[in-house]
Design a protein around this motif. Sequence first.
Motif, PDB file in Angstrom:
ATOM      1  N   LEU A  98       0.859  -1.174   0.000  1.00  0.00           N
ATOM      2  CA  LEU A  98       0.000   0.000   0.000  1.00  0.00           C
ATOM      3  C   LEU A  98       0.900   1.231   0.000  1.00  0.00           C
ATOM      4  O   LEU A  98       1.742   1.381   0.892  1.00  0.00           O
ATOM      5  CB  LEU A  98      -0.899  -0.003   1.242  1.00  0.00           C
ATOM      6  N   GLY A  99       0.735   2.053  -1.001  1.00  0.00           N
ATOM      7  CA  GLY A  99       1.603   3.212  -1.138  1.00  0.00           C
ATOM      8  C   GLY A  99       0.832   4.518  -1.132  1.00  0.00           C
ATOM      9  O   GLY A  99      -0.394   4.531  -1.123  1.00  0.00           O
ATOM     10  N   ARG A 100       1.560   5.614  -1.128  1.00  0.00           N
ATOM     11  CA  ARG A 100       0.938   6.937  -1.033  1.00  0.00           C
ATOM     12  C   ARG A 100       1.319   7.847  -2.185  1.00  0.00           C
ATOM     13  O   ARG A 100       1.153   9.077  -2.095  1.00  0.00           O
ATOM     14  CB  ARG A 100       1.336   7.590   0.287  1.00  0.00           C
ATOM     15  N   ARG A 101       1.799   7.253  -3.280  1.00  0.00           N
ATOM     16  CA  ARG A 101       2.245   8.106  -4.363  1.00  0.00           C
ATOM     17  C   ARG A 101       1.861   7.484  -5.711  1.00  0.00           C
ATOM     18  O   ARG A 101       1.862   6.283  -5.903  1.00  0.00           O
ATOM     19  CB  ARG A 101       3.766   8.274  -4.304  1.00  0.00           C
ATOM     20  N   TRP A 102       1.509   8.365  -6.617  1.00  0.00           N
ATOM     21  CA  TRP A 102       1.320   7.972  -8.009  1.00  0.00           C
ATOM     22  C   TRP A 102       1.958   9.032  -8.881  1.00  0.00           C
ATOM     23  O   TRP A 102       1.672  10.215  -8.696  1.00  0.00           O
ATOM     24  CB  TRP A 102      -0.167   7.825  -8.336  1.00  0.00           C
ATOM     25  N   PRO A 103       2.800   8.658  -9.802  1.00  0.00           N
ATOM     26  CA  PRO A 103       3.203   7.312 -10.232  1.00  0.00           C
ATOM     27  C   PRO A 103       3.735   6.478  -9.063  1.00  0.00           C
ATOM     28  O   PRO A 103       4.366   7.007  -8.148  1.00  0.00           O
ATOM     29  CB  PRO A 103       4.286   7.555 -11.271  1.00  0.00           C
ATOM     30  N   TYR A 104       3.520   5.205  -9.156  1.00  0.00           N
ATOM     31  CA  TYR A 104       3.845   4.294  -8.074  1.00  0.00           C
ATOM     32  C   TYR A 104       5.342   4.256  -7.831  1.00  0.00           C
ATOM     33  O   TYR A 104       6.145   4.248  -8.771  1.00  0.00           O
ATOM     34  CB  TYR A 104       3.342   2.893  -8.419  1.00  0.00           C
ATOM     35  N   SER A 105       5.718   4.201  -6.565  1.00  0.00           N
ATOM     36  CA  SER A 105       7.132   4.129  -6.189  1.00  0.00           C
ATOM     37  C   SER A 105       7.285   3.195  -5.006  1.00  0.00           C
ATOM     38  O   SER A 105       6.612   3.370  -3.985  1.00  0.00           O
ATOM     39  CB  SER A 105       7.655   5.513  -5.817  1.00  0.00           C
ATOM     40  N   PRO A 106       8.191   2.203  -5.112  1.00  0.00           N
ATOM     41  CA  PRO A 106       8.433   1.324  -3.960  1.00  0.00           C
ATOM     42  C   PRO A 106       8.895   2.103  -2.726  1.00  0.00           C
ATOM     43  O   PRO A 106       8.662   1.672  -1.594  1.00  0.00           O
ATOM     44  CB  PRO A 106       9.532   0.371  -4.457  1.00  0.00           C
ATOM     45  N   GLU A 107       9.557   3.242  -2.955  1.00  0.00           N
ATOM     46  CA  GLU A 107      10.037   4.048  -1.832  1.00  0.00           C
ATOM     47  C   GLU A 107       8.899   4.708  -1.069  1.00  0.00           C
ATOM     48  O   GLU A 107       9.107   5.175   0.057  1.00  0.00           O
ATOM     49  CB  GLU A 107      11.016   5.129  -2.333  1.00  0.00           C
ATOM     50  N   ALA A 108       7.729   4.743  -1.673  1.00  0.00           N
ATOM     51  CA  ALA A 108       6.582   5.382  -1.037  1.00  0.00           C
ATOM     52  C   ALA A 108       5.581   4.359  -0.502  1.00  0.00           C
ATOM     53  O   ALA A 108       4.423   4.695  -0.255  1.00  0.00           O
ATOM     54  CB  ALA A 108       5.874   6.319  -2.023  1.00  0.00           C
ATOM     55  N   VAL A 109       6.033   3.113  -0.326  1.00  0.00           N
ATOM     56  CA  VAL A 109       5.166   2.094   0.255  1.00  0.00           C
ATOM     57  C   VAL A 109       5.147   2.257   1.771  1.00  0.00           C
ATOM     58  O   VAL A 109       6.193   2.343   2.417  1.00  0.00           O
ATOM     59  CB  VAL A 109       5.654   0.680  -0.119  1.00  0.00           C
ATOM     60  N   ASP A 110       3.953   2.279   2.325  1.00  0.00           N
ATOM     61  CA  ASP A 110       3.804   2.428   3.771  1.00  0.00           C
ATOM     62  C   ASP A 110       3.537   1.102   4.478  1.00  0.00           C
ATOM     63  O   ASP A 110       3.906   0.937   5.647  1.00  0.00           O
ATOM     64  CB  ASP A 110       2.657   3.392   4.081  1.00  0.00           C
ATOM     65  N   TYR A 111       2.874   0.190   3.769  1.00  0.00           N
ATOM     66  CA  TYR A 111       2.512  -1.078   4.398  1.00  0.00           C
ATOM     67  C   TYR A 111       2.761  -2.235   3.434  1.00  0.00           C
ATOM     68  O   TYR A 111       2.556  -2.098   2.221  1.00  0.00           O
ATOM     69  CB  TYR A 111       1.036  -1.082   4.809  1.00  0.00           C
ATOM     70  N   TRP A 112       3.165  -3.351   4.016  1.00  0.00           N
ATOM     71  CA  TRP A 112       3.413  -4.576   3.254  1.00  0.00           C
ATOM     72  C   TRP A 112       2.598  -5.728   3.816  1.00  0.00           C
ATOM     73  O   TRP A 112       2.399  -5.826   5.022  1.00  0.00           O
ATOM     74  CB  TRP A 112       4.895  -4.970   3.331  1.00  0.00           C
ATOM     75  N   GLY A 113       2.181  -6.604   2.926  1.00  0.00           N
ATOM     76  CA  GLY A 113       1.653  -7.868   3.381  1.00  0.00           C
ATOM     77  C   GLY A 113       2.797  -8.829   3.646  1.00  0.00           C
ATOM     78  O   GLY A 113       3.966  -8.523   3.398  1.00  0.00           O
ATOM     79  N   LYS A 114       2.459 -10.012   4.144  1.00  0.00           N
ATOM     80  CA  LYS A 114       3.493 -10.991   4.482  1.00  0.00           C
ATOM     81  C   LYS A 114       3.879 -11.860   3.295  1.00  0.00           C
ATOM     82  O   LYS A 114       4.869 -12.604   3.382  1.00  0.00           O
ATOM     83  CB  LYS A 114       3.025 -11.861   5.648  1.00  0.00           C
ATOM     84  N   GLY A 115       3.118 -11.800   2.238  1.00  0.00           N
ATOM     85  CA  GLY A 115       3.464 -12.509   1.023  1.00  0.00           C
ATOM     86  C   GLY A 115       2.742 -13.835   0.862  1.00  0.00           C
ATOM     87  O   GLY A 115       2.322 -14.459   1.833  1.00  0.00           O
ATOM     88  N   THR A 116       2.631 -14.244  -0.385  1.00  0.00           N
ATOM     89  CA  THR A 116       2.065 -15.543  -0.723  1.00  0.00           C
ATOM     90  C   THR A 116       2.949 -16.175  -1.794  1.00  0.00           C
ATOM     91  O   THR A 116       3.355 -15.505  -2.741  1.00  0.00           O
ATOM     92  CB  THR A 116       0.603 -15.412  -1.188  1.00  0.00           C
ATOM     93  N   LEU A 117       3.269 -17.446  -1.617  1.00  0.00           N
ATOM     94  CA  LEU A 117       4.212 -18.119  -2.496  1.00  0.00           C
ATOM     95  C   LEU A 117       3.507 -18.656  -3.733  1.00  0.00           C
ATOM     96  O   LEU A 117       2.498 -19.359  -3.640  1.00  0.00           O
ATOM     97  CB  LEU A 117       4.892 -19.265  -1.758  1.00  0.00           C
ATOM     98  N   VAL A 118       4.071 -18.333  -4.874  1.00  0.00           N
ATOM     99  CA  VAL A 118       3.617 -18.879  -6.156  1.00  0.00           C
ATOM    100  C   VAL A 118       4.742 -19.728  -6.725  1.00  0.00           C
ATOM    101  O   VAL A 118       5.866 -19.241  -6.887  1.00  0.00           O
ATOM    102  CB  VAL A 118       3.252 -17.748  -7.138  1.00  0.00           C
ATOM    103  N   THR A 119       4.439 -20.979  -6.991  1.00  0.00           N
ATOM    104  CA  THR A 119       5.422 -21.894  -7.566  1.00  0.00           C
ATOM    105  C   THR A 119       4.877 -22.419  -8.890  1.00  0.00           C
ATOM    106  O   THR A 119       3.782 -22.994  -8.917  1.00  0.00           O
ATOM    107  CB  THR A 119       5.722 -23.064  -6.628  1.00  0.00           C
ATOM    108  N   VAL A 120       5.631 -22.207  -9.944  1.00  0.00           N
ATOM    109  CA  VAL A 120       5.216 -22.655 -11.275  1.00  0.00           C
ATOM    110  C   VAL A 120       6.158 -23.773 -11.711  1.00  0.00           C
ATOM    111  O   VAL A 120       7.362 -23.562 -11.843  1.00  0.00           O
ATOM    112  CB  VAL A 120       5.241 -21.504 -12.290  1.00  0.00           C
TER     113      VAL A 120
END
Length: 122
Positions: A98-120
Amino acid sequence: QVQLVESGGGLVQAGGSLRLSCVASQSTFSSYTMGWHRQAPGKERDVVAAISWSGETYYSLDSVKGRFTISRDAAKNTVYLQMSSLKPEDTAVYYCALGRRWPYSPEAVDYWGKGTLVTVSS
């Protein structure tokens, strides 16, 4: 404090599809941008796609353009990543952000989820 919970990851054969979901603990779409990132073993975390509060989308990786689609459901506080024609190189942990800037920037991310694994598998 906003909590993000991803789901939908798993094991899929090459050429298959998965839809990832990310539910936010509170309404975020009017004020924030949402993004999906991924991190493969031994590699850096990359931006995959993002969506603005107005619904504008952005795909960072050329390798996913035309195969992945980001979307959102404001009523459900949920953002999705529909992944099709999956390849073994798409294997990674996928994180919602979840970020606070557009255009999107990873440096402007305020919150992260814990992730979900995708295996192909090939």
